[in-house]
Design a protein around this motif. Structure first.
Motif, PDB file in Angstrom:
ATOM      1  N   ARG A   1       0.882  -1.217  -0.314  1.00 33.13           N
ATOM      2  CA  ARG A   1      -0.136  -0.282   0.101  1.00 33.13           C
ATOM      3  C   ARG A   1       0.964   0.734   0.471  1.00 33.13           C
ATOM      4  N   LEU A   2       0.745   1.588  -0.994  1.00 32.59           N
ATOM      5  CA  LEU A   2       1.472   3.443  -1.135  1.00 32.59           C
ATOM      6  C   LEU A   2       0.607   4.705  -0.269  1.00 32.59           C
ATOM      7  N   SER A   3       0.269   5.529   0.561  1.00 28.47           N
ATOM      8  CA  SER A   3       0.390   6.071   1.032  1.00 28.47           C
ATOM      9  C   SER A   3       0.470   7.618   1.046  1.00 28.47           C
ATOM     10  N   LEU A   4      -0.604   8.918   0.337  1.00 28.36           N
ATOM     11  CA  LEU A   4       0.005   9.817   0.301  1.00 28.36           C
ATOM     12  C   LEU A   4       0.119  10.982   2.144  1.00 28.36           C
ATOM     13  N   ALA A   5       0.498  11.446   2.384  1.00 31.60           N
ATOM     14  CA  ALA A   5       0.832  11.896   3.560  1.00 31.60           C
ATOM     15  C   ALA A   5      -0.059  13.272   3.595  1.00 31.60           C
ATOM     16  N   ASP A   6      -0.182  13.683   4.058  1.00 37.79           N
ATOM     17  CA  ASP A   6      -0.033  15.526   4.394  1.00 37.79           C
ATOM     18  C   ASP A   6       0.346  15.685   5.486  1.00 37.79           C
ATOM     19  N   THR A   7       1.433  15.613   6.203  1.00 38.61           N
ATOM     20  CA  THR A   7       2.106  14.871   7.631  1.00 38.61           C
ATOM     21  C   THR A   7       2.019  16.513   8.650  1.00 38.61           C
TER      22      THR A   7
END
Ligand code: ZN
Length: 298
Positions: free
Chosen positions: A171-177
């Motif tokens: 799984r690849l998640s884009l994070a809005d840290t």
């Protein structure tokens, strides 16, 4: 056919790592058990980082030794290097998450590598995890903005994602840290990376609600076909290395939103709400979700 989505609860890791109040191992295990009873099937249980860096996660092994194994939950451990991977494997994690950071300043502060060095660490961890029979997943951190470098070019996100795909994650998640994204950013960034993502790689999001845009961002991601979302019970969380970051989007608020949109999460909202009330006894200022206060649609 019913539309379904998975909510990965990250409160035991992303939620608790930034709390000034250190919870006992027993309380952490009870939190995880309550989440499992509420129907959470994937949760980020802990992180295997140096205890000096994140004291709240010093009992990672003890937590993993006591989590319930009879509810079909997949336990994720966050790891940032080989040592962490080895600890996560020994502790019995089902999956490891690695965070690759697209900006150098945050990457150095969070994990002591440049962004490009982090890509190499990912490939090593992905290979090591697969060799050990556990799933490696990847979170692409600061994909929407960096607390130190500000705007993050979309092209840089694509470059990092493509480099990491030499060892494809589950799984690849884009994070809005740091919680700066708005829905148009979500659409733009997923559109930019999607052509590179192989079919076998599940796409996900990791949103923080620092500026109140988290659930709106989820709806934008839904429109892009994404069905895996990180969230934190009660909205617990922040990041020790991201100034003023607040918690993740709220698990139970998100489950309500998705449910009313006809998307099944398999979660028991009342069990989540009572767990939010319960953890509030220990962390009264950190539970910021709304659903547990408002209750169900009457
Ligand atoms: Zn986070």
């Amino acid at each position: 056919m019913t539309d379904t989505a998975e909510i990965i609860d990250v409160s035991p890791r992303d939620g608790l790592q930034n709390e000034a109040t250190l919870l006992s191992t027993d309380t952490k295990v009870e939190l995880i058990t309550r989440l499992a009873v509420a129907g959470v099937k994937k949760l980020e249980a802990t992180s295997f980082v140096h205890p000096d860096a994140v004291p709240a996660m010093a009992d990672a092994e003890q937590v993993m030794a006591s989590v319930p194994r009879d509810r079909g939950v997949s336990y994720i451990g966050l790891v940032l290097n080989r040592r962490g991977l080895e600890r996560a494997i020994a502790a019995g994690c089902d999956e490891v998450n690695y965070a690759v950071v697209v900006t150098d300043t945050f990457s150095q502060r969070n994990q002591g590598t440049t962004s490009d060095e982090g890509i190499d660490v990912w490939k090593d961890i992905a290979r090591g995890a697969r060799a050990a029979g556990i799933r490696p997943s990847l979170v692409v951190s600061t994909a929407f903005g960096c607390p130190f470098e500000g705007e993050v070019p979309v092209g840089r996100v694509v470059e990092v994602v493509e480099a990491c795909l030499e060892e494809p994650p589950d799984r690849l998640s884009l994070a809005d840290t740091i919680g700066v994204a708005v829905p148009t950013d979500v659409t733009e960034r997923f559109e930019a990376v999607m052509p590179s993502i192989p079919e076998a790689v599940q796409l996900g999001t990791h949103f923080h609600n620092t500026r109140g845009t988290g659930l709106a961002n989820v709806v934008a991601a839904l429109d892009m076909g994404i069905r895996s979302f990180d969230a934190s019970l009660g909205g617990l969380g922040g990041c020790p290395f991201a100034p003023n970051a607040t918690g993740n989007i709220v698990t139970e608020d998100l489950a309500y939103l998705l449910g009313r949109m006809g998307i099944d999460t398999g979660l028991d909202l009342e069990a989540l709400a009572s767990t939010a009330e319960w953890i509030k006894q220990d962390l009264p200022d950190s539970v910021v979700g709304l659903y547990h206060r408002a209750g169900p649609f009457p």
